[in-house]
Design an enzyme around this catalytic site. Structure first.
Site, mmCIF file in Angstrom:
data_model
loop_
_atom_site.group_PDB
_atom_site.id
_atom_site.type_symbol
_atom_site.label_atom_id
_atom_site.label_comp_id
_atom_site.label_asym_id
_atom_site.label_seq_id
_atom_site.Cartn_x
_atom_site.Cartn_y
_atom_site.Cartn_z
ATOM 1 N N LYS A 85 0.855 -1.193 0.000
ATOM 2 C CA LYS A 85 0.000 0.000 0.000
ATOM 3 C C LYS A 85 0.890 1.242 0.000
ATOM 4 O O LYS A 85 1.785 1.374 0.852
ATOM 5 C CB LYS A 85 -0.875 -0.046 1.256
ATOM 6 C CG LYS A 85 -2.146 0.752 1.196
ATOM 7 C CD LYS A 85 -2.976 0.424 2.447
ATOM 8 C CE LYS A 85 -4.283 1.153 2.491
ATOM 9 N NZ LYS A 85 -4.933 0.996 3.791
HETATM 10 O O1 G3P Z 1 -9.030 2.156 4.666
HETATM 11 C C1 G3P Z 1 -8.798 3.452 5.118
HETATM 12 C C2 G3P Z 1 -9.497 3.654 6.393
HETATM 13 O O2 G3P Z 1 -8.882 2.939 7.406
HETATM 14 C C3 G3P Z 1 -9.651 5.060 6.815
HETATM 15 O O3 G3P Z 1 -10.812 5.082 7.542
HETATM 16 O O4 G3P Z 1 -12.421 5.949 9.143
HETATM 17 O O5 G3P Z 1 -9.957 6.438 9.408
HETATM 18 O O6 G3P Z 1 -11.273 7.513 7.591
HETATM 19 P P1 G3P Z 1 -11.126 6.315 8.476
#
Ligand code: G3P
Length: 217
Positions: free
Chosen positions: A83
């Protein structure tokens, strides 16, 4: 639609994997921090459990160092997807990894323009962050729809991996648009099973059953 689990919590991933709900896993530095585990150890454990791609993220910001880190992560298991962030250096690293046959997940995508560049750099997955766009009062699902249209227009094979999923509604909207994958926290996947009318209906059935005085076994 494929479900990836956005977590580095081995127990939570196992519970869903045992039910056949897991097509892959995504991690990031914040999720590794939350797990409290060593990145190599926890990623290996997840890769041994899940047969689909497991994204492990580089933390360098310069392409040469990203490539060094990515190759180290790729050695953890065959199903690693490296990634990288959607920066110019990330795209440079993406191209290098893809040319050597590695799966690459290009993350932190917030525009269709960025998604086009990732596809051209050979990304296996593009990760548009829906929830974080919603956080700044933009419609994250509009971005998924735009990328779907563009990728279909030109036959790009990069899979749209909708990320930053915060709700069941996000999952359904992505499914309607045709995202290839959603990566969601375990709690969101489990919440998909809930409906108040299911709960109410079950309560009624159980109450009526008790009144029959019968037993099945
Ligand atoms: O896959 C990306 C994710 O982990 C981000 O999620 O909720 O931190 O914006 P969030």
């Amino acid at each position: 639609m494929k479900f990836f689990i956005d977590s580095a919590d081995v127990a939570a991933i196992r519970e869903l994997n045992d039910l056949g709900m897991v097509d892959g896993v995504t991690t990031n530095p914040s999720l590794i921090l939350k797990s409290g585990r060593d990145i190599v150890e926890v990623t290996k454990e997840i890769c041994d459990m899940v047969s689909g791609p497991v994204s492990a993220e580089v933390v360098a910001t310069e392409a040469k160092e990203m490539i060094r880190e990515g190759l180290k992560l790729a050695r953890i298991a065959k199903n690693i997807a490296i990634k990288v962030p959607l920066t110019w250096d990330g795209l440079t690293a993406c191209k290098a990894f893809a040319s050597e046959g590695h799966k690459v997940n290009v993350t932190l995508c917030f525009s269709a323009a960025q998604a086009i560049l990732a596809a051209k750099a050979g990304a296996s997955f593009i990760s548009p962050f829906i929830g974080r766009l919603d956080d700044i009062h933009l419609d994250g699902t509009d971005l998924i729809a735009d990328i779907r249209t563009i990728y279909d227009n030109y036959g790009y094979r990069t899979e749209i991996l909708a990320a930053s999923i915060r709700s069941v509604n996000h999952v359904i909207e992505c499914a309607k648009i045709g995202a290839d994958v959603v990566t969601a926290p375990p709690a969101v996947i489990k919440a998909m099973a809930s409906h108040p009318l299911t709960d109410r209906g079950l309560d009624q059935f159980l109450a009526d059953w008790a009144r029959t005085g019968q037993k099945i076994v």
